[in-house]
Design an enzyme around this catalytic site. Structure first.
Site, PDB file in Angstrom:
ATOM      1  N   THR A 409     -16.121 -31.905 -17.816  1.00  0.00           N
ATOM      2  CA  THR A 409     -15.471 -32.223 -19.086  1.00  0.00           C
ATOM      3  C   THR A 409     -16.508 -32.112 -20.202  1.00  0.00           C
ATOM      4  O   THR A 409     -17.704 -32.041 -19.932  1.00  0.00           O
ATOM      5  CB  THR A 409     -14.863 -33.638 -19.069  1.00  0.00           C
ATOM      6  OG1 THR A 409     -13.999 -33.714 -17.965  1.00  0.00           O
ATOM      7  CG2 THR A 409     -14.116 -34.007 -20.319  1.00  0.00           C
ATOM      8  N   THR A 427     -11.279 -30.739 -21.242  1.00  0.00           N
ATOM      9  CA  THR A 427     -11.685 -30.638 -19.841  1.00  0.00           C
ATOM     10  C   THR A 427     -10.888 -29.566 -19.095  1.00  0.00           C
ATOM     11  O   THR A 427      -9.821 -29.152 -19.555  1.00  0.00           O
ATOM     12  CB  THR A 427     -11.437 -32.008 -19.150  1.00  0.00           C
ATOM     13  OG1 THR A 427     -11.966 -31.964 -17.822  1.00  0.00           O
ATOM     14  CG2 THR A 427      -9.956 -32.355 -19.058  1.00  0.00           C
ATOM     15  N   GLU A 429     -11.071 -30.599 -15.772  1.00  0.00           N
ATOM     16  CA  GLU A 429     -11.239 -31.560 -14.673  1.00  0.00           C
ATOM     17  C   GLU A 429     -12.552 -31.302 -13.960  1.00  0.00           C
ATOM     18  O   GLU A 429     -13.592 -31.526 -14.507  1.00  0.00           O
ATOM     19  CB  GLU A 429     -10.038 -31.505 -13.724  1.00  0.00           C
ATOM     20  CG  GLU A 429      -9.654 -32.762 -12.955  1.00  0.00           C
ATOM     21  CD  GLU A 429     -10.719 -33.683 -12.426  1.00  0.00           C
ATOM     22  OE1 GLU A 429     -11.123 -34.580 -13.180  1.00  0.00           O
ATOM     23  OE2 GLU A 429     -11.094 -33.597 -11.256  1.00  0.00           O
ATOM     24  N   GLU A 448      -6.425 -30.311 -12.995  1.00  0.00           N
ATOM     25  CA  GLU A 448      -6.204 -31.658 -13.546  1.00  0.00           C
ATOM     26  C   GLU A 448      -5.255 -32.510 -12.721  1.00  0.00           C
ATOM     27  O   GLU A 448      -5.323 -33.740 -12.738  1.00  0.00           O
ATOM     28  CB  GLU A 448      -5.670 -31.549 -14.973  1.00  0.00           C
ATOM     29  CG  GLU A 448      -6.121 -32.672 -15.874  1.00  0.00           C
ATOM     30  CD  GLU A 448      -7.595 -32.572 -16.190  1.00  0.00           C
ATOM     31  OE1 GLU A 448      -8.295 -33.571 -15.984  1.00  0.00           O
ATOM     32  OE2 GLU A 448      -8.052 -31.505 -16.626  1.00  0.00           O
ATOM     33  N   ASP A 451      -5.953 -35.609 -10.698  1.00  0.00           N
ATOM     34  CA  ASP A 451      -6.078 -36.958 -11.267  1.00  0.00           C
ATOM     35  C   ASP A 451      -4.893 -37.846 -10.887  1.00  0.00           C
ATOM     36  O   ASP A 451      -4.944 -39.069 -11.077  1.00  0.00           O
ATOM     37  CB  ASP A 451      -6.211 -36.903 -12.797  1.00  0.00           C
ATOM     38  CG  ASP A 451      -7.648 -36.651 -13.238  1.00  0.00           C
ATOM     39  OD1 ASP A 451      -8.532 -36.535 -12.368  1.00  0.00           O
ATOM     40  OD2 ASP A 451      -7.900 -36.566 -14.457  1.00  0.00           O
ATOM     41  N   GLY A 493     -16.974 -37.448 -17.818  1.00  0.00           N
ATOM     42  CA  GLY A 493     -17.445 -38.242 -16.686  1.00  0.00           C
ATOM     43  C   GLY A 493     -16.358 -38.908 -15.861  1.00  0.00           C
ATOM     44  O   GLY A 493     -16.606 -39.941 -15.238  1.00  0.00           O
ATOM     45  N   GLY A 494     -15.150 -38.360 -15.834  1.00  0.00           N
ATOM     46  CA  GLY A 494     -14.098 -38.955 -15.020  1.00  0.00           C
ATOM     47  C   GLY A 494     -13.901 -40.405 -15.411  1.00  0.00           C
ATOM     48  O   GLY A 494     -13.976 -40.762 -16.593  1.00  0.00           O
TER      49      GLY A 494
HETATM   50  N1  GLU Z   1      -9.943 -35.461 -15.367  1.00  0.00           N
HETATM   51  C1  GLU Z   1     -10.739 -36.470 -15.980  1.00  0.00           C
HETATM   52  C2  GLU Z   1      -9.896 -37.409 -16.794  1.00  0.00           C
HETATM   53  O1  GLU Z   1      -8.979 -36.987 -17.425  1.00  0.00           O
HETATM   54  C3  GLU Z   1     -11.718 -35.857 -16.898  1.00  0.00           C
HETATM   55  C4  GLU Z   1     -12.633 -35.015 -16.138  1.00  0.00           C
HETATM   56  C5  GLU Z   1     -13.871 -35.739 -15.830  1.00  0.00           C
HETATM   57  O2  GLU Z   1     -14.713 -35.884 -16.729  1.00  0.00           O
HETATM   58  O3  GLU Z   1     -13.994 -36.140 -14.689  1.00  0.00           O
HETATM   59  O4  GLU Z   1     -10.156 -38.552 -16.828  1.00  0.00           O
END
Ligand code: GLU
Length: 600
Positions: A409, A427, A429, A448, A451, A493-494
């Site tokens: 991201t 992002t 993902e 994505e 998630d 960073g998720g």
């Molecule tokens: N998919 C993650 C989210 O939407 C963002 C991607 C990431 O930085 O891990 O929270």
């Protein structure tokens, strides 16, 4: 590429990507902090930041510059962002004084099944990585291009076509490969070599692009040009839409791909019906400031907001640092318990947002925290149906899983000379998304939909449903002081995004750090699990003191890259004297790039 120009047949050009060695220009100089006036841009990448700054210099506003910067990141940061992905755009208008947002999250196809992530051979979910992430089934309908158009329509002064021009030139003329770019290709070797289109783009000649070579992406340049001519419908309808659908339903795998590559159900109609949504922001008051964030489908605004409401009950600035960090970690755990129990796409889930962000609710949640010891985790979610801000018992069951987190991201922050502000997290993902480059188009599709929770549970707000947006953690945040913008910040960073943004805010607003210091400071993340996961410098500095309070502090490791870094933030502070402090990472992810129009 240009030097081959006319002599190479077009058909060959489509698949050829040149990473020419040696004598490349080293790229724009990279500085993590810039101070001055007249507008500022900060992102992870100096090419992208420079492009955004040029737009500001030429009289474009923050939205114009943000879209140009984002399009450039699609070229130089293609493993973290691009038109194959989605994101959340937060805007402060100097004219109206309002913060408004766009939800450009990817969406599940109408035919997505509840058991889409279950391997029919085993009856269990596919292994998350690299199996599930490398798939057509994880690809959500992309939202990024629709977001750019919507943002320009609402706040911009330039057309999408004009905004794409500098990035188109960058894709065509190329940019210098750095360690981060090469490293991200190498990290994905197995996945990228599973698809002919991706292999041809990133493993041309059989090897990853060399550091110092020039990387060209003529296919992406052509795609951007097509979109410039025809607008977003070039992607959401017609031939390119059909090609995206083909890549999802019948991924362009090599003959023996070594990965299962489950296929997806996306059809042209899913792309046609996609909309980037105008969304009211979350807002909480924090020590006299107004903190605006992203509402669901992201859990960013609600979780950062709830944690801040809890922390507001303590005078953090008067506490020893380790005690303040203890409270930060405990507030994070409580807010994560609620996030997991209550937050999902509001078009399909009834999210009790007002309760989660109410001060009374926070007061009741804070009852569980003790200054001298640590809560047993996981903690339960709170009861949003009955609270009065008075300590008593309460709580309901909660799901508690540390999510697959990592530092993909990307994030960018822009302020213009009028005082408009953009905070934008985007992002695809996973680093490298689904691994699938749309053949001949030069961009990667997202993964994505991973998630979503992999296993269906009707009570889980983040369960898979058709046409639903998976819960995000992206937390682009704008803080106002006396109604005027003060600090804007965001990070990749998720699920660690939430704690990274929260920690930066606490460090800046409460603990006396400057914004650059707060962004550089060692980080820890607590997501309602027994351990706090922390960067090595954090463990060294605060580990003993926190363990004395009962914390289990462990070193964070990114499950994909093996690095110990959490996040890659950018932010801008608008100071009382009218000057700007633009800040990016000094070190993480190779360091970011901040620039101001008129340096001081
Ligand atoms: N998919 C993650 C989210 O939407 C963002 C991607 C990431 O930085 O891990 O929270």
């Amino acid at each position: 590429m240009r030097r081959l120009g006319i002599v190479v047949p077009l058909a060959l050009l489509t698949s050829l990507v040149v990473a020419s060695p040696g004598h490349a220009d080293p790229g724009p100089p990279k500085k993590a902090v810039a101070r001055g006036t007249g507008g500022a841009v900060t992102s992870v990448d100096p090419y992208a930041t420079r492009i955004g700054l040029k737009v500001l210099r030429e009289g474009g506003n923050a939205t114009d510059a943000a879209i140009a910067t984002a399009a450039a990141l699609g070229v130089t940061e293609p493993f973290s962002s691009g038109i194959g992905g989605g994101g959340y755009f937060v805007h402060y208008s100097a004219k109206t004084g309002k913060v408004q947002t766009i939800d450009g999250r990817e969406t599940a196809p109408a035919a997505m099944e509840h058991d889409a992530f279950i391997n029919p051979q085993t009856g269990k979910p596919y292994n998350f990585s690299p199996q599930l992430v490398t798939s057509g089934v994880s690809v959500g309908v992309p939202g990024t291009l629709a977001t750019w158009q919507r943002a320009l329509d609402r706040w911009g002064t330039r057309s999408l076509g004009r905004s794409l021009k500098p990035a188109t030139a960058l894709a065509r003329h190329g940019f210098t490969v750095d360690d981060t770019f090469r490293g991200q290709v190498q990290q994905n070797e197995k996945r990228f070599k599973a698809f002919t289109s991706t292999r041809d783009l990133y493993y041309a000649g059989g090897h990853a692009p060399r550091v110092g070579s020039t990387f060209h992406n003529p296919d992406l340049a052509r795609t951007y040009r097509l979109i410039a001519q025809r607008g977003p419908k070039a992607l959401y309808r017609g031939r390119l839409a059909d090609e995206i659908v083909d890549a999802v339903q019948d991924p362009p795998t090599v003959r023996h791909p070594h990965l299962p590559v489950p296929v997806g159900s996306m059809v042209a109609r899913d792309l046609r019906r996609y909309r980037a949504l105008d969304q009211a922001p979350t807002r909480i008051g924090y020590r006299g400031l107004d903190v605006y964030g992203m509402a669901p489908s992201s859990s960013g605004g609600s979780t950062v907001g709830e944690a801040l409401n809890i922390l507001e009950r303590y005078d953090l600035s008067s506490l020893p640092k380790a005690d303040a960090l203890h409270l930060y970690l405990e507030a994070s755990a409580l807010a994560f318990a609620d996030r997991n129990a209550y937050v999902g796409d509001p078009s399909q889930v009834d999210v009790p947002l007002a309760d989660l962000l109410s001060d009374d609710y926070a007061a009741e949640r804070a009852c569980q925290i003790s200054g001298g010891s640590t809560m047993d985790k996981p903690v339960d979610a709170g009861d949003v149906t009955s609270y009065d801000g008075v300590c008593g018992d309460g709580g309901s069951a909660s799901t508690n899983t540390i999510e697959n987190e990592n530092t993909q991201t990307t994030n960018l922050t822009v302020v213009d000379k009028w005082g408009n502000v953009v905070e934008y997290t985007l992002t695809i993902e996973q680093t490298g998304g689904s691994g699938i480059v749309v053949p001949g188009r030069g961009f990667l599709l997202n993964n994505e939909l991973t998630d979503f929770s992999a296993e269906y549970d009707a009570d889980d707000p983040n369960r898979i449903e058709p046409l639903k947006r998976p819960r995000s953690s992206m937390s682009p945040t704008i803080v106002l002081k006396d109604g005027a913008p003060y600090v804007a910040v965001g990070s990749p960073g998720g699920a660690t995004i939430i704690t990274t943004v929260l920690q930066i805010l606490v460090d800046r607003l409460d603990l006396g750090m400057s914004l650059p210091e707060a962004i550089a400071a060692p980080r820890a993340t607590q997501q309602n699990s027994a351990e706090d996961l922390a960067e090595p410098a954090f463990v060294r500095r605060y580990g003993d003191a926190l363990e004395a309070l009962g914390h289990q502090v462990e070193t964070y490791e990114d499950i994909f890259t093996g690095t110990h870094e959490i996040g890659a933030a950018t932010g801008i502070e608008l100071r009382k004297d009218g000057s700007l402090v633009a800040a990016a990472e000094p070190k993480r992810r190779g360091g970011g790039s901040a620039m101001v129009v008129t340096p001081k």
